[in-house]
Design a protein around this motif. Structure first.
Motif: not given
Length: 482
Positions: A432-436
């Protein structure tokens, strides 16, 4: 786990920065869903099931939302063991990759679907058919991660038992790959009728039987599955040995590596692979390089480093540290205090336990143990601390989204990598952190796609046509050595 290399550090400390040779290169991402292992923090309250299908769906859809090239599944044909007992600290519960990916094909639309499949314990007709089925089912998004096995503990699960001699594993792999390619190519491009007015569903003579014989196989096959829009599945491989690198240069489209955090190390690996690719008669950029890595992101550099310190201690539990050291010493060390010193005796004089994988096969356990003891004594490290300090698996990218984005761009634009295969340490929310946060930072710098430009995995990766289908100098090019 590997010890640090002071000589390398000294040699590169004052080296000039690697030049930018590909100023417009884009960063690519894949995600590796590998199941429970000592890098996955399965005990964290935020962690979900490692085997529930909902976890696979969440990771795959998150990766597709982030415009990743591929969702990659590891596979284990037998539960790992340590000193003859099931190893409950490591990889468990891996479902069949093609079954899982076939289900995910219906719930995704663009992301590539990479199945790890073993060449030692599969037959080419059945394997080629299952992979081709996934490729057709997904509209040309399938890939095969080619892996080999030469150990008896996996072989015991199969009716023929036993295992290959170490030097034969790539002989078998190449024969299986060539047979699969021949099977995929046995359907002509125009084999399937495109009009209801055609005399038959398949053009007469458009499907050719395949006969292959070699040192490790004999196959006579009448194929049943036509080609997908990408020709046939993309071929991946993770092999760091000289034989593995040469196999990749001769046969595959993408190579994974462990050279993913140190730029000089990654450049050396990339140059060696590309030299082998050219020697195999292919363009230097014909094999894409995707190092495996992980990310620790935070709002500030200090917060990211603190988060990494927490993460590593969660990953290297007391029991895990004793297990990893026990592999090197060749004995069960679970009775020791993980916060105490390393054993003061040398390892048992035998090869490092192969039942825990082949990462250190051929290594000298006594040399490794003495290097670890020297470092532990110099720095006052306990067993657990020396494992943490020397485990290369924890050397991912740590920092703010902006600083990590800059580092990734430098890797890609100096030619050290074409993309990165990410192993999230938390399932299912680890992307999630990587994509967002990280993907937008890359997009702001013009170094990451803002939409999928094609529909097949081969298009996402920017690959040429399959080796066996490629035109070269006006003639049909076959795989090297075919």
């Amino acid at each position: 786990m590997t010890t640090a290399n002071p000589a390398h550090a000294a040699a590169t400390a004052g080296a000039a920065p690697a030049p930018i040779t590909r100023p417009d290169a884009q960063v690519h991402f894949g995600v590796f869903f590998q199941g429970v292992n000592h890098h996955t923090v399965w005990s964290d309250p935020r962690s979900g099931s490692q085997t529930d299908f909902a976890s696979f769906v969440h990771v795959a859809r998150t990766a597709e939302r982030g415009l990743f090239d591929a969702f990659f599944l590891g596979e284990g044909l037998r539960l790992r063991e340590s000193h003859g007992r099931l190893h409950d600290l490591d990889v468990v519960g891996r479902p069949d990759a093609i079954t899982q990916l076939s289900a995910l094909a219906a719930l995704t639309s663009r992301i590539g679907l990479v199945a790890t499949q073993n060449t030692t314990y599969n037959d080419p007709a059945d394997l080629a058919r299952r992979l081709a089925s996934l490729d057709v089912l997904s509209g040309g998004r399938a890939a095969w991660n080619v892996v080999t096995t030469d150990n008896a503990w996996t072989g015991a699960n199969f009716r023929r038992g036993g295992y290959l001699d170490h030097e034969d594993r790539y002989v078998r792999a190449e024969e299986i790959v060539r047979a699969a390619q021949a099977i995929w190519d046995s359907f002509a491009d125009d084999a399937v009728a495109t009009s209801r007015d055609a005399a038959s569903w398949a053009q007469p003579g458009s499907v050719s039987p395949v006969a292959r014989e070699g040192r490790t196989l004999r196959a006579h096959v009448t194929p049943t599955v036509p080609r997908s829009p990408q020709g046939h599945p993309v071929l991946f491989q993770a092999g760091d040995s000289p034989a593995g690198r040469t196999f990749a240069a001769n046969n595959v489209d993408v190579i994974f590596s462990a050279h993913g955090s140190d730029l000089d190390d990654a450049l050396a690996f990339a140059r060696d692979v590309r030299r082998r690719v050219v020697a195999a008669g292919r363009p230097a950029d014909d094999v894409k390089i995707f190092p495996g890595t992980s990310f620790v992101l935070a709002d500030t550099e200090a917060e990211a480093r603190e988060k990494q310190r927490w993460l590593v201690r969660e990953q290297v539990t007391p029991a895990t540290s004793l297990s990893l050291i026990g592999q090197i010493w060749g004995e069960d060390l679970s009775h020791l205090d993980p916060d105490g010193p390393l054993p003061d005796h040398d390892p048992v004089a035998r090869p490092i336990d192969g039942t825990r994988g082949a990462a250190r096969q051929g290594a000298d356990p006594t040399a490794i143990a003495r290097a670890l003891r020297t470092r532990a004594e110099q720095e006052g490290l306990s067993i657990r601390e020396v494992v943490i300090a020397t485990d290369r698996g924890h050397n991912g990218f740590v920092g703010t989204p902006d600083s990590v984005a800059e580092r990734l761009i430098r890797f890609v634009r100096t030619g050290a990598a074409d993309g990165f295969n990410i192993s999230p340490w938390l399932v299912p929310d680890g992307l999630d952190d990587i994509v967002d946060r990280l993907v937008p930072a890359l997009q702001e710098r013009g170094a990451y796609r803002t939409a999928y430009e094609g529909t097949t995995l081969r298009e996402h990766l920017g690959l040429r046509a399959p080796l066996t289908r490629r035109q070269a100098n006006g003639t049909e090019r076959t795989a090297v050595g075919a």
